[in-house]
Design an enzyme around this catalytic site. Structure first.
Site, mmCIF file in Angstrom:
data_model
loop_
_atom_site.group_PDB
_atom_site.id
_atom_site.type_symbol
_atom_site.label_atom_id
_atom_site.label_comp_id
_atom_site.label_asym_id
_atom_site.label_seq_id
_atom_site.Cartn_x
_atom_site.Cartn_y
_atom_site.Cartn_z
ATOM 1 N N PHE A 115 0.832 -0.708 0.333
ATOM 2 C CA PHE A 115 0.236 0.321 -0.224
ATOM 3 C C PHE A 115 0.818 1.393 -0.232
ATOM 4 C CE2 PHE A 115 -2.149 3.579 2.149
ATOM 5 C CZ PHE A 115 -3.688 3.657 1.398
ATOM 6 N N GLU A 138 -29.022 2.212 17.996
ATOM 7 C CA GLU A 138 -27.423 1.981 17.319
ATOM 8 C C GLU A 138 -27.417 2.808 18.650
ATOM 9 O OE1 GLU A 138 -27.572 5.400 15.208
ATOM 10 O OE2 GLU A 138 -29.278 4.778 13.647
ATOM 11 N N LYS A 142 -24.679 4.969 21.358
ATOM 12 C CA LYS A 142 -24.553 6.699 20.448
ATOM 13 C C LYS A 142 -22.743 6.299 21.829
ATOM 14 C CE LYS A 142 -25.830 10.756 23.756
ATOM 15 N NZ LYS A 142 -24.365 11.079 24.327
ATOM 16 N N ASP A 182 -19.369 7.829 21.649
ATOM 17 C CA ASP A 182 -18.515 9.114 22.522
ATOM 18 C C ASP A 182 -17.569 9.946 22.191
ATOM 19 O OD1 ASP A 182 -18.570 11.059 24.596
ATOM 20 O OD2 ASP A 182 -17.889 9.435 25.836
ATOM 21 N N GLU A 204 -20.457 10.763 14.416
ATOM 22 C CA GLU A 204 -19.893 10.575 15.631
ATOM 23 C C GLU A 204 -17.729 10.504 14.988
ATOM 24 O OE1 GLU A 204 -20.795 11.977 17.639
ATOM 25 O OE2 GLU A 204 -19.854 11.901 19.320
ATOM 26 N N TYR A 249 -24.325 8.319 11.611
ATOM 27 C CA TYR A 249 -26.106 8.040 11.986
ATOM 28 C C TYR A 249 -26.530 9.009 11.222
ATOM 29 C CZ TYR A 249 -24.185 11.059 15.552
ATOM 30 O OH TYR A 249 -23.501 12.237 16.031
ATOM 31 N N LYS A 300 -28.409 7.058 28.355
ATOM 32 C CA LYS A 300 -27.562 7.198 28.738
ATOM 33 C C LYS A 300 -26.435 5.581 29.839
ATOM 34 C CE LYS A 300 -25.136 10.741 27.936
ATOM 35 N NZ LYS A 300 -24.718 12.337 28.602
ATOM 36 N N CYS A 313 10.877 7.618 53.149
ATOM 37 C CA CYS A 313 10.667 6.664 52.156
ATOM 38 C C CYS A 313 11.107 5.723 52.365
ATOM 39 C CB CYS A 313 12.165 7.104 51.068
ATOM 40 S SG CYS A 313 11.973 6.523 49.668
ATOM 41 N N CYS A 332 14.347 4.002 50.820
ATOM 42 C CA CYS A 332 15.459 4.352 52.221
ATOM 43 C C CYS A 332 15.685 4.907 53.390
ATOM 44 C CB CYS A 332 16.541 4.831 51.205
ATOM 45 S SG CYS A 332 15.515 6.774 50.789
ATOM 46 N N CYS A 339 11.584 11.828 47.217
ATOM 47 C CA CYS A 339 12.525 11.655 48.335
ATOM 48 C C CYS A 339 13.953 12.286 48.011
ATOM 49 C CB CYS A 339 12.473 10.301 48.478
ATOM 50 S SG CYS A 339 13.788 9.338 49.117
ATOM 51 N N CYS A 387 18.947 6.110 47.076
ATOM 52 C CA CYS A 387 17.512 5.096 47.382
ATOM 53 C C CYS A 387 17.849 4.659 46.232
ATOM 54 C CB CYS A 387 16.206 6.197 46.889
ATOM 55 S SG CYS A 387 14.560 5.682 47.634
#
Ligand code: IVH
Length: 678
Positions: A36, A112, A114, A116, A172, A235, A322, A416, A419, A434, A440
């Site tokens: 391609f 359908e 929905k 987002d 969408e 849609y 929803k 910490c 250490c 730390c 450490c």
């Protein structure tokens, strides 16, 4: 000859369109990506040589590259309405009753998902995409055609000839979940390398796929859009004298013209059928590669839609249901604290394992002390866990009714966990740190992993596991010790054979040739990423000058902020850092630019502040900026009275031009600049 070329261009365009359709709409590619790419390259080449044959709907238009200054606001031919929302079965049954009251008895609903994302309105004239407009305020939106053309599943030219002469199709645009994760992983990788804390990384990552889609569509450079693989489900079709009688039929037809129409829509003749659809997708939607937040229910027949009609803002014949955000409650068993490579502490909630949106959740991020305090979470509490943007689980609250009387507030750690050094927290930062960066263990090991990584010293025979073994055996305590390892030492560690030891020694030896800018990146000064390291290296030329640089001098280097400058000064004021650098120097690492690098640098642009604007032809923008740095100049973002000159390519923004004229700032062309550099 030219007839041949014209013919070839047409033939290649048709073939590429077909393969795009197979890949992006049908999801069944029939040639390899390589084949391609070859075809596309050939077409790009032919069009470049014969611009007179470049078709406006050529598939090469999808590559992007066009820069927009500002999107034009255009009026929608039909306003873009919104939908009424419902959240439960009862409200849906009310909707069904309202529809029936209008007299319809024998009718169908189309269900359908929905999606987002960001809604888009596409105008097709004579089968060619002529305009793509965002929703905007519903009346007027932005013309984002150049950006939308880069979305491969949106046809630039329709298939067959059954489509109306002029129509609008809406849908969408979304960012597939996998693409969202891919981009966030890239961002994370980059920021980890640059030493950012978990909190900072979280702040800079894309928040959720919808946000990411909307941000991407607003990009002024369409190449940036092409690089983020957006997708689109359509849609709804609008137009005059459309040749169908129902919504379902219109989408089945649109699919034949090449549009991506979801296979997950269903026709049903009763509200119980709708409820079944909801039940099924409430769970199954998590398996999709697209974020969904509900279901849209539409009356199928156009005649009936017409008789049910509209309110001022939305159609009465359709409604959105929803989904409830995926949320569960579980028990917070403990909080552990992770120490990152930069010393940032991240508190992590350990949860009683629970199923949520298709995965088992055992841990959730608590981000920092403030968040723990705000939520007032306590060990043993029953907490609500939600998937923010369906990706990262987070604790959103506590079920106080289930709290044990003896429970007490979480005391954030003061030392910490690795250490035992006392943690610090600067005012502007949310995280605790730390400070013991040179001792450490996770910080030291992390620093070493960074040091040997590909873009740094590139010692690929030294992996994280070997580093940990060598460190635990006390053979390396910091990055400089790597250069003092010998074969006997290496053979002491588990599973290290003669051959790997030889390899490792050779790898370490070879890394001594890595150029200064990468060594500077490798030593891991906080906030110094690859680019900043390069800038500093070319500006100061050797470690001595960088070490002696004052805060003011550092701020003079383009794009170096106060925080970074401060970190550099602090780094070089530490005796331990200086000792490490000394040892590395003795081992033979490069701490200055090579002679060859110095030849390409000069002081020609010393003390000059240069604004780079527009598109260049002989060099890329990055190359131009690099030249400025290597020749002592400073790249600045905006024009002010202090700007020495503007290096203007083609299509420099009119606002910038105006400002330059007003302030009397000189404009230098690419050719003039190249002459200056000779
Ligand atoms: S139909 C008259 N169908 O949800 C409105 N909308 O407020 C026609 N959406 O802005 C919209 N998936 O962005 C419809 N399958 C779908 C949808 C859908 C997502 C969005 C759309 C609209 C919002 C509804």
């Amino acid at each position: 000859m030219t007839v041949d070329v014209k013919h070839k261009i047409q033939e290649l365009s048709t073939k590429i369109d077909e393969h795009n359709y197979n890949y992006y709409v049908l999801d069944t590619p029939i040639i390899s990506d390589y084949e391609f790419d070859k075809m596309l390259e050939e077409l790009i080449k032919l069009e470049k040589e014969h611009p007179e044959y470049l078709l406006p709907d050529s598939p090469t238009q999808r590559v992007g590259g066009q820069i927009t200054k500002e999107f034009m606001s255009v009026k929608h031919k039909y306003p873009m309405l919104s939908l009424g929302n419902t959240y439960n079965e009862e409200e849906l049954r009310d909707f069904d009753e309202r529809i029936k009251k209008t007299g319809a008895t024998d009718f169908e609903y189309v269900c359908e998902l929905k999606y987002d994302g960001v809604s888009i309105s596409l105008v097709y004239i004579d089968g060619v995409l002529s305009q793509a407009i965002t929703r905007g305020d519903g009346e007027k939106g932005d013309d984002v055609t150049v950006n939308v053309k880069t979305i491969k599943s949106i046809p630039l030219k329709l298939r067959g000839n059954g489509f109306p002469k002029e129509f609008i199709i809406r849908g969408e645009i979304f960012m597939p979940k996998k693409e969202f994760l891919r981009i966030n992983n890239e961002i994370r990788k980059q920021l980890v390398e640059e030493g950012y804390s978990e909190e900072e990384i979280f702040e800079k990552q894309l928040k959720n796929p919808r946000n990411a889609t909307s941000g991407t569509l607003k990009q002024l450079n369409s190449k940036a859009v092409a690089e983020r693989k957006l997708d689109c489900y359509l849609y709804s079709i609008l137009g005059e004298d459309l040749p169908f009688t129902s919504h379902y039929e219109s989408l089945v037809e649109a699919k034949k013209w090449g549009f991506k129409i979801s296979d997950d829509m269903e026709k049903t003749s009763s509200i119980d059928g709708v409820l079944k659809f909801l039940d099924k997708w409430d769970i199954k939607r998590h398996e999709l590669n697209v974020e969904t937040d509900g279901v849209v229910i539409k009356v199928n027949a156009f005649e009936q839609q017409k008789s049910v009609g509209f309110t001022a803002k939305s159609p009465r014949w359709a409604i959105a249901y929803k989904f409830k955000a995926a949320r569960v409650s579980t028990i917070l068993e403990s909080i552990s604290y992770q120490v990152g490579r930069t010393g940032a502490i991240t508190p992590v909630a350990n949860l009683k394992p629970v199923q949520l949106a298709g995965t088992t959740v055992k841990r959730a991020s608590l981000h920092n002390a403030d968040i723990i305090e705000k939520l007032d979470v306590r060990i043993g509490d029953t907490v609500f866990v939600e998937k923010g943007g369906e990706i990262i689980p987070k604790i959103i609250g506590v079920d106080e009714s289930k709290r044990h009387v003896q429970s007490h507030e979480v005391k954030y750690i003061t030392h910490c966990p690795e250490c035992h050094a006392e943690l610090i927290r600067s005012e502007e930062e949310a995280n605790h740190y730390c400070p013991n960066e040179l001792v450490c263990p996770p910080q030291v090991k992390g620093k070493m992993e960074h040091f040997v990584s590909r873009k740094a010293m590139d010692i690929d025979s030294l992996g994280a596991e070997t580093i940990a073994q060598l460190y635990d055996a006390g053979l390396i305590k910091n990055i400089s010790d790597i250069y003092y390892l010998n074969k006997q030492d290496l053979l002491k560690i588990d599973r290290m054979a003669e051959k790997s030891a030889n390899n490792l020694i050779a790898g370490i030896e070879a890394s001594k040739k890595v150029p200064f800018e990468r060594v500077l990146f490798a030593i891991g000064i906080r906030h110094i990423g690859e680019t900043t390291a390069k800038k500093l290296a070319f500006y100061f030329k050797n470690i001595e000058s960088l070490k002696n640089a004052t805060l003011e001098q550092l701020l003079e280097v383009g794009d170096i902020g106060e925080k970074t400058a401060q970190t550099i000064v602090e780094y070089f004021s530490e005796i331990r850092s200086l000792e490490i650098i000394q040892k590395l120097k003795q081992a033979g690492l490069q701490f200055e630019l090579s002679d060859e690098q110095l030849v390409n640098t000069s002081d020609k642009l010393k003390d000059l502040s240069i604004v780079v604007s527009g598109v260049f032809t002989k060099f890329s923008r990055d190359e131009i900026k690099k030249m400025i740095e290597q020749n002592g100049g400073k790249n600045v973002g905006s024009i002010s009275g202090k700007t020495s000159f503007i290096l203007a390519g083609e299509n420099m923004g009119p606002e910038k031009l105006k400002k330059a004229e007003k302030l009397g700032v000189k404009i230098v062309s690419e050719t003039e600049f190249i002459k200056m550099m000779e």
